[in-house]
Design a protein around this motif. Sequence first.
Motif, PDB file in Angstrom:
ATOM      1  N   TRP A  98       0.841  -1.200   0.000  1.00 14.32           N
ATOM      2  CA  TRP A  98       0.000   0.000   0.000  1.00 14.32           C
ATOM      3  C   TRP A  98       0.875   1.248   0.000  1.00 14.32           C
ATOM      4  N   ALA A  99       1.998   1.205   0.726  1.00 19.85           N
ATOM      5  CA  ALA A  99       2.927   2.332   0.704  1.00 19.85           C
ATOM      6  C   ALA A  99       3.564   2.477  -0.672  1.00 19.85           C
ATOM      7  N   ALA A 100       4.087   1.389  -1.208  1.00 13.59           N
ATOM      8  CA  ALA A 100       4.779   1.430  -2.496  1.00 13.59           C
ATOM      9  C   ALA A 100       3.864   1.886  -3.621  1.00 13.59           C
ATOM     10  N   HIS A 101       2.630   1.440  -3.592  1.00 13.72           N
ATOM     11  CA  HIS A 101       1.710   1.810  -4.669  1.00 13.72           C
ATOM     12  C   HIS A 101       1.303   3.283  -4.569  1.00 13.72           C
ATOM     13  N   GLY A 102       1.310   3.839  -3.363  1.00 10.14           N
ATOM     14  CA  GLY A 102       1.115   5.277  -3.228  1.00 10.14           C
ATOM     15  C   GLY A 102       2.265   6.043  -3.860  1.00 10.14           C
ATOM     16  N   ARG A 103       3.463   5.493  -3.748  1.00  7.84           N
ATOM     17  CA  ARG A 103       4.630   6.106  -4.389  1.00  7.84           C
ATOM     18  C   ARG A 103       4.473   6.106  -5.907  1.00  7.84           C
ATOM     19  N   PHE A 104       3.989   4.990  -6.443  1.00 11.66           N
ATOM     20  CA  PHE A 104       3.759   4.923  -7.894  1.00 11.66           C
ATOM     21  C   PHE A 104       2.653   5.890  -8.325  1.00 11.66           C
ATOM     22  N   ALA A 105       1.568   5.917  -7.567  1.00 14.16           N
ATOM     23  CA  ALA A 105       0.442   6.773  -7.933  1.00 14.16           C
ATOM     24  C   ALA A 105       0.824   8.249  -7.899  1.00 14.16           C
ATOM     25  N   ALA A 106       1.856   8.599  -7.136  1.00 12.48           N
ATOM     26  CA  ALA A 106       2.318   9.983  -7.078  1.00 12.48           C
ATOM     27  C   ALA A 106       2.902  10.440  -8.410  1.00 12.48           C
ATOM     28  N   LEU A 107       3.116   9.528  -9.350  1.00 18.14           N
ATOM     29  CA  LEU A 107       3.628   9.876 -10.668  1.00 18.14           C
ATOM     30  C   LEU A 107       2.514  10.000 -11.705  1.00 18.14           C
ATOM     31  N   LEU A 108       1.266   9.830 -11.284  1.00 15.89           N
ATOM     32  CA  LEU A 108       0.137  10.085 -12.178  1.00 15.89           C
ATOM     33  C   LEU A 108       0.037  11.582 -12.453  1.00 15.89           C
ATOM     34  N   PRO A 109      -0.650  11.972 -13.545  1.00 21.24           N
ATOM     35  CA  PRO A 109      -0.912  13.393 -13.758  1.00 21.24           C
ATOM     36  C   PRO A 109      -1.678  14.005 -12.575  1.00 21.24           C
ATOM     37  N   GLU A 110      -1.605  15.314 -12.468  1.00 24.69           N
ATOM     38  CA  GLU A 110      -2.192  16.018 -11.328  1.00 24.69           C
ATOM     39  C   GLU A 110      -3.666  15.689 -11.134  1.00 24.69           C
ATOM     40  N   GLU A 111      -4.435  15.637 -12.240  1.00 27.01           N
ATOM     41  CA  GLU A 111      -5.870  15.384 -12.094  1.00 27.01           C
ATOM     42  C   GLU A 111      -6.142  13.985 -11.551  1.00 27.01           C
ATOM     43  N   GLY A 112      -5.304  13.019 -11.899  1.00 26.00           N
ATOM     44  CA  GLY A 112      -5.461  11.679 -11.355  1.00 26.00           C
ATOM     45  C   GLY A 112      -5.147  11.630  -9.876  1.00 26.00           C
ATOM     46  N   GLN A 113      -4.089  12.320  -9.474  1.00 24.36           N
ATOM     47  CA  GLN A 113      -3.749  12.382  -8.057  1.00 24.36           C
ATOM     48  C   GLN A 113      -4.889  13.014  -7.253  1.00 24.36           C
ATOM     49  N   ARG A 114      -5.499  14.030  -7.838  1.00 26.28           N
ATOM     50  CA  ARG A 114      -6.604  14.689  -7.131  1.00 26.28           C
ATOM     51  C   ARG A 114      -7.774  13.732  -6.928  1.00 26.28           C
ATOM     52  N   GLU A 115      -8.045  12.897  -7.904  1.00 23.28           N
ATOM     53  CA  GLU A 115      -9.123  11.917  -7.757  1.00 23.28           C
ATOM     54  C   GLU A 115      -8.829  10.950  -6.625  1.00 23.28           C
ATOM     55  N   LEU A 116      -7.576  10.540  -6.502  1.00 18.70           N
ATOM     56  CA  LEU A 116      -7.215   9.580  -5.468  1.00 18.70           C
ATOM     57  C   LEU A 116      -7.179  10.212  -4.085  1.00 18.70           C
ATOM     58  N   TRP A 117      -6.547  11.378  -3.967  1.00 20.57           N
ATOM     59  CA  TRP A 117      -6.213  11.924  -2.650  1.00 20.57           C
ATOM     60  C   TRP A 117      -6.853  13.277  -2.354  1.00 20.57           C
ATOM     61  N   ARG A 215      -5.555   9.442 -15.346  1.00 15.36           N
ATOM     62  CA  ARG A 215      -5.339   8.307 -14.450  1.00 15.36           C
ATOM     63  C   ARG A 215      -4.462   7.229 -15.097  1.00 15.36           C
ATOM     64  N   THR A 216      -3.560   7.626 -15.953  1.00 16.61           N
ATOM     65  CA  THR A 216      -2.661   6.648 -16.555  1.00 16.61           C
ATOM     66  C   THR A 216      -1.285   7.256 -16.759  1.00 16.61           C
ATOM     67  N   VAL A 217      -0.285   6.399 -16.722  1.00 17.12           N
ATOM     68  CA  VAL A 217       1.108   6.808 -16.879  1.00 17.12           C
ATOM     69  C   VAL A 217       1.866   5.612 -17.455  1.00 17.12           C
ATOM     70  N   PRO A 218       2.870   5.842 -18.294  1.00 18.86           N
ATOM     71  CA  PRO A 218       3.651   4.708 -18.811  1.00 18.86           C
ATOM     72  C   PRO A 218       4.338   3.933 -17.687  1.00 18.86           C
ATOM     73  N   LEU A 219       4.356   2.613 -17.793  1.00 17.36           N
ATOM     74  CA  LEU A 219       5.040   1.790 -16.799  1.00 17.36           C
ATOM     75  C   LEU A 219       6.501   2.184 -16.682  1.00 17.36           C
ATOM     76  N   ALA A 220       7.118   2.526 -17.789  1.00 18.94           N
ATOM     77  CA  ALA A 220       8.528   2.917 -17.759  1.00 18.94           C
ATOM     78  C   ALA A 220       8.764   4.122 -16.850  1.00 18.94           C
ATOM     79  N   THR A 221       7.789   5.023 -16.775  1.00 18.29           N
ATOM     80  CA  THR A 221       7.916   6.188 -15.898  1.00 18.29           C
ATOM     81  C   THR A 221       7.919   5.760 -14.436  1.00 18.29           C
ATOM     82  N   LEU A 222       7.041   4.816 -14.087  1.00 18.61           N
ATOM     83  CA  LEU A 222       7.019   4.329 -12.700  1.00 18.61           C
ATOM     84  C   LEU A 222       8.344   3.671 -12.334  1.00 18.61           C
ATOM     85  N   LEU A 223       8.904   2.907 -13.247  1.00 20.85           N
ATOM     86  CA  LEU A 223      10.145   2.188 -12.961  1.00 20.85           C
ATOM     87  C   LEU A 223      11.333   3.131 -12.868  1.00 20.85           C
ATOM     88  N   ALA A 224      11.309   4.211 -13.663  1.00 21.43           N
ATOM     89  CA  ALA A 224      12.433   5.139 -13.682  1.00 21.43           C
ATOM     90  C   ALA A 224      12.381   6.152 -12.548  1.00 21.43           C
TER      91      ALA A 224
END
Length: 390
Positions: A98-117, A215-224
């Motif tokens: 749950w912690a790690a996935h919050g870290r990944f979600a922090a790389l979503l576009p601003e509007e997606g982050q707003r929907e989540l948090w 609410r989407t981001v390339p997987l490569a962005t999360l990994l980098a």
Amino acid sequence: MTDAGIRRVRATPSGPAEGLDPEVVRRATETARGDAHVAQRERRLTDGTATAVEEAGFARHFVPRRWGGTEGTFAEVFRAASLVGQGCASAAWCAVLWAAHGRFAALLPEEGQRELWGDGPDVRIAAALMPPSGSASRVPGGWLLRGEWEPASGVDHAHWVLLAAPETGEPGRLVRVFAVPRRLLTVRDTWNATGLRATGSNTVVLDATMVPDGRTVPLATLLAGAAAQDAPRCHAAPAHLAGGLMFCAPAAGAARRALTVWTRWARAAGPDGVRPLDRPSVQERLARSAAEIEAVESMLRTAADRADTGAVIESATAVNRRDAALAVDWLARAVDRLFRTGGAHLRDADGELYRHWSDVLTVAAHGALRLEPAAEAYARSLAAPGGGDA
């Protein structure tokens, strides 16, 4: 779970919500230990344990401060998850994810982050990222996502789920990650593993659903990791720099607790009045296993500090991957030695030592902790500029 069931914690004017308070983490550990038998039987965390883990601050730990999160360190989450792992490795596994996935979600576009948090940082996010599955087709304003993914640990208690799917009809079949409300997914009860039984790592199914671009981001962005110069370290770090040590945290805690349970048995006198601990062979097994567990804890603390403050270079990532893979192997060996040495009743399938033993061995079998790719990356890093300087 519906949106109406989400408990939110808003940031206060004095600053972001607190995270990973040691006393609350200790209470979560005791709750997880007390609920472990029921959780094992049901193959998912109890509601009480899931709530205790959230209240401890795991879900908000890497959430951006502007949403009330902590933007915490890897060292903090490693220590806290290791402690929860002493109560229940399944609870610690869900907590660290749950912690790690919050870290990944922090790389979503601003509007997606707003929907989540937008209503608060305590949002539990499950994920099924590797291997990518399903399909994503481009439509006006977003993507049409559908498919089936497994495993999704902690999904029964999640509010959102991150799903990785390849783009259809695109050159190279790039993979994207999509944030989907949990209520839109069907969960199939497929998780019945020997270890980490209470993680509820089930299969999720999504009928064709439109996911907006926000609410989407390339997987490569999360990994980098985040590329912005002012990005906090927890968001800028590459996934492999800290991912392995976070996976190891539940196993480290379970191994430490297994040592405590086993030592209690070894100190107790048998019917003949002799303690197992008085036998030289048992003393040797204790010394070896205790030393290995302590060495792993020290090595992983160093890896966490490297992830938090060291130079973000290929050699540092390679060293952390190497150390995580070896650490979990040593933990499995140490706990297996204790398990094979313990008496018949200590190895009872409903006993605490059996649970910790099976949990540690299951973590050790996780694909993210395989030694072969970690060793290859480490060897390759030695030829890179600055190789071996991590």
